[in-house]
Design a protein around this motif. Structure first.
Motif, PDB file in Angstrom:
ATOM      1  N   ALA A 244       0.845  -1.195   0.000  1.00  0.00           N
ATOM      2  CA  ALA A 244       0.000   0.000   0.000  1.00  0.00           C
ATOM      3  C   ALA A 244       0.877   1.240   0.000  1.00  0.00           C
ATOM      4  O   ALA A 244       2.036   1.209   0.409  1.00  0.00           O
ATOM      5  CB  ALA A 244      -0.925   0.006   1.218  1.00  0.00           C
ATOM      6  N   GLY A 245       0.307   2.329  -0.464  1.00  0.00           N
ATOM      7  CA  GLY A 245       0.908   3.645  -0.312  1.00  0.00           C
ATOM      8  C   GLY A 245       0.076   4.448   0.665  1.00  0.00           C
ATOM      9  O   GLY A 245      -1.079   4.096   0.952  1.00  0.00           O
ATOM     10  N   TYR A 246       0.636   5.516   1.187  1.00  0.00           N
ATOM     11  CA  TYR A 246      -0.091   6.342   2.150  1.00  0.00           C
ATOM     12  C   TYR A 246       0.085   7.807   1.814  1.00  0.00           C
ATOM     13  O   TYR A 246       1.209   8.268   1.557  1.00  0.00           O
ATOM     14  CB  TYR A 246       0.398   6.067   3.570  1.00  0.00           C
ATOM     15  N   GLU A 252      -5.129   8.830   3.512  1.00  0.00           N
ATOM     16  CA  GLU A 252      -5.665   7.924   2.510  1.00  0.00           C
ATOM     17  C   GLU A 252      -4.663   6.831   2.150  1.00  0.00           C
ATOM     18  O   GLU A 252      -3.507   7.113   1.827  1.00  0.00           O
ATOM     19  CB  GLU A 252      -6.026   8.720   1.251  1.00  0.00           C
ATOM     20  N   LEU A 253      -5.116   5.574   2.214  1.00  0.00           N
ATOM     21  CA  LEU A 253      -4.352   4.446   1.690  1.00  0.00           C
ATOM     22  C   LEU A 253      -4.639   4.302   0.204  1.00  0.00           C
ATOM     23  O   LEU A 253      -5.785   4.447  -0.231  1.00  0.00           O
ATOM     24  CB  LEU A 253      -4.749   3.154   2.399  1.00  0.00           C
ATOM     25  N   ILE A 254      -3.618   3.988  -0.562  1.00  0.00           N
ATOM     26  CA  ILE A 254      -3.794   3.794  -2.000  1.00  0.00           C
ATOM     27  C   ILE A 254      -3.100   2.503  -2.417  1.00  0.00           C
ATOM     28  O   ILE A 254      -2.182   2.019  -1.741  1.00  0.00           O
ATOM     29  CB  ILE A 254      -3.236   4.981  -2.809  1.00  0.00           C
ATOM     30  N   ASP A 255      -3.542   1.936  -3.530  1.00  0.00           N
ATOM     31  CA  ASP A 255      -2.866   0.770  -4.076  1.00  0.00           C
ATOM     32  C   ASP A 255      -1.463   1.174  -4.538  1.00  0.00           C
ATOM     33  O   ASP A 255      -1.241   2.286  -5.019  1.00  0.00           O
ATOM     34  CB  ASP A 255      -3.654   0.197  -5.251  1.00  0.00           C
ATOM     35  N   ALA A 256      -0.529   0.276  -4.400  1.00  0.00           N
ATOM     36  CA  ALA A 256       0.858   0.582  -4.762  1.00  0.00           C
ATOM     37  C   ALA A 256       1.563  -0.702  -5.152  1.00  0.00           C
ATOM     38  O   ALA A 256       1.043  -1.816  -4.969  1.00  0.00           O
ATOM     39  CB  ALA A 256       1.577   1.266  -3.595  1.00  0.00           C
ATOM     40  N   THR A 257       2.746  -0.555  -5.697  1.00  0.00           N
ATOM     41  CA  THR A 257       3.605  -1.689  -6.010  1.00  0.00           C
ATOM     42  C   THR A 257       4.852  -1.623  -5.139  1.00  0.00           C
ATOM     43  O   THR A 257       5.199  -0.563  -4.607  1.00  0.00           O
ATOM     44  CB  THR A 257       4.015  -1.687  -7.486  1.00  0.00           C
TER      45      THR A 257
END
Length: 290
Positions: A244-246, A252-257
């Motif tokens: 996850a990204g922050y 807000e949490l976001i999708d990440a690689t």
């Protein structure tokens, strides 16, 4: 200096405020040359750090509020008093100080190199949080024993390779042993490429559902020990974690690689984490709220 200027101007906390950011940088550069003694830096509203010129792991906090902004802000918004945070490769203690001095969580801070361990304990004493922090001058690995560490790189020492000559022996234990069935909410691992062996000694901890998040550096430093850090990623995924990204200002949490530089954030039980992040109180860094 050019690299530092670029870091400061592109940092999420200072971006869009270039004049103020550069003024802080050049002020520190000037004062640290005139006064070569350690000084006390107001870290967050309720925490402080000893800093001095060239101290890796601290000066970025002076320039930019929170050196590793997204990860440090995630810690500040996730943790609560009474939670347990584990800081593996604590260095001078920046993450531990945030967790225990600012938030009030309990921490176990693990730093193997004696000189750096001294800096860590001095920062804990500066913040009067000895009752909240357990400090261990050991390394972590897949089994108890000892390892050789470099000792000539200030706060940048690491497990020694065959080419290293200026080394010291350090006692080593496993994470599962030192926790003795305690479960941390958050785990931070920054051990300069030795992350694979740390996790090899943490099977029970990884399986515990109470562990909700891991901040870990996977930048291919493990190559020098013959480790494939893709295996770490797959191990964490197999335990139900996701990358996850922050975005701290938005909570807000976001999708990440997975990142190949800097830290990667792994989370599980996303609903719990989102609830914690959204409900956290305001944290003040250099007079700004995050």
């Amino acid at each position: 200096m050019q690299r530092t200027i670029k870091f400061v101007l592109n940092h999420p906390f200072t971006k869009g405020r270039p004049i103020a950011a550069l003024a802080k940088l050049f002020k520190w550069q000037l004062l640290s040359r005139l006064n070569k003694r350690p000084v006390i830096h107001q870290f967050t509203k309720n925490s402080k750090l000893w800093v001095w010129k060239g101290l890796t792991g601290a000066t970025g906090n002076v320039y930019c509020g929170l050196h590793e902004f997204e990860d440090m802000a995630f810690l500040l918004h996730l943790l609560r008093p009474g939670d347990l945070f584990i800081d593996i490769g604590a260095n001078i203690g920046s993450y531990t100080i945030l967790a225990s001095a600012e938030v009030g969580a309990h921490s176990i801070a693990i730093e193997p190199v004696p000189q750096t361990f001294t800096y860590l304990t001095q920062n804990i004493q500066l913040n009067s949080i000895e009752n909240k922090v357990t400090v261990l001058n050991i390394g972590l690995g897949k089994e108890s024993g000892s390892l050789t560490f470099t000792k000539g790189f200030d706060t940048g020492n690491q497990v020694a390779t065959a080419e290293d000559t200026d080394v010291i022996n350090v006692a080593v234990d496993t994470l599962d042993n030192i926790l003795d069935y305690q479960t941390p909410l958050l785990l931070k691992i920054d051990v300069e490429g030795f992350e694979t062996e740390v996790l090899n000694g943490a099977a029970h901890t990884l399986a515990s559902p109470g562990l909700r998040a891991i901040i870990i550096e996977l930048n291919s430093a493990g190559d020098k020990y013959g480790f494939n850090e893709d295996d770490i990623h797959q191990l964490l995924i197999s335990h139900g974690f996701k990358v996850a990204g922050y975005l701290p200002f938005k909570r807000e949490l976001i999708d990440a690689t997975r990142k190949t530089e800097h830290n990667t954030l792994y989370i599980r039980d996303e609903n719990f984490i989102r609830s914690r992040l959204n409900a956290a109180g305001k944290i003040y860094v250099q007079g700004r709220k995050i």
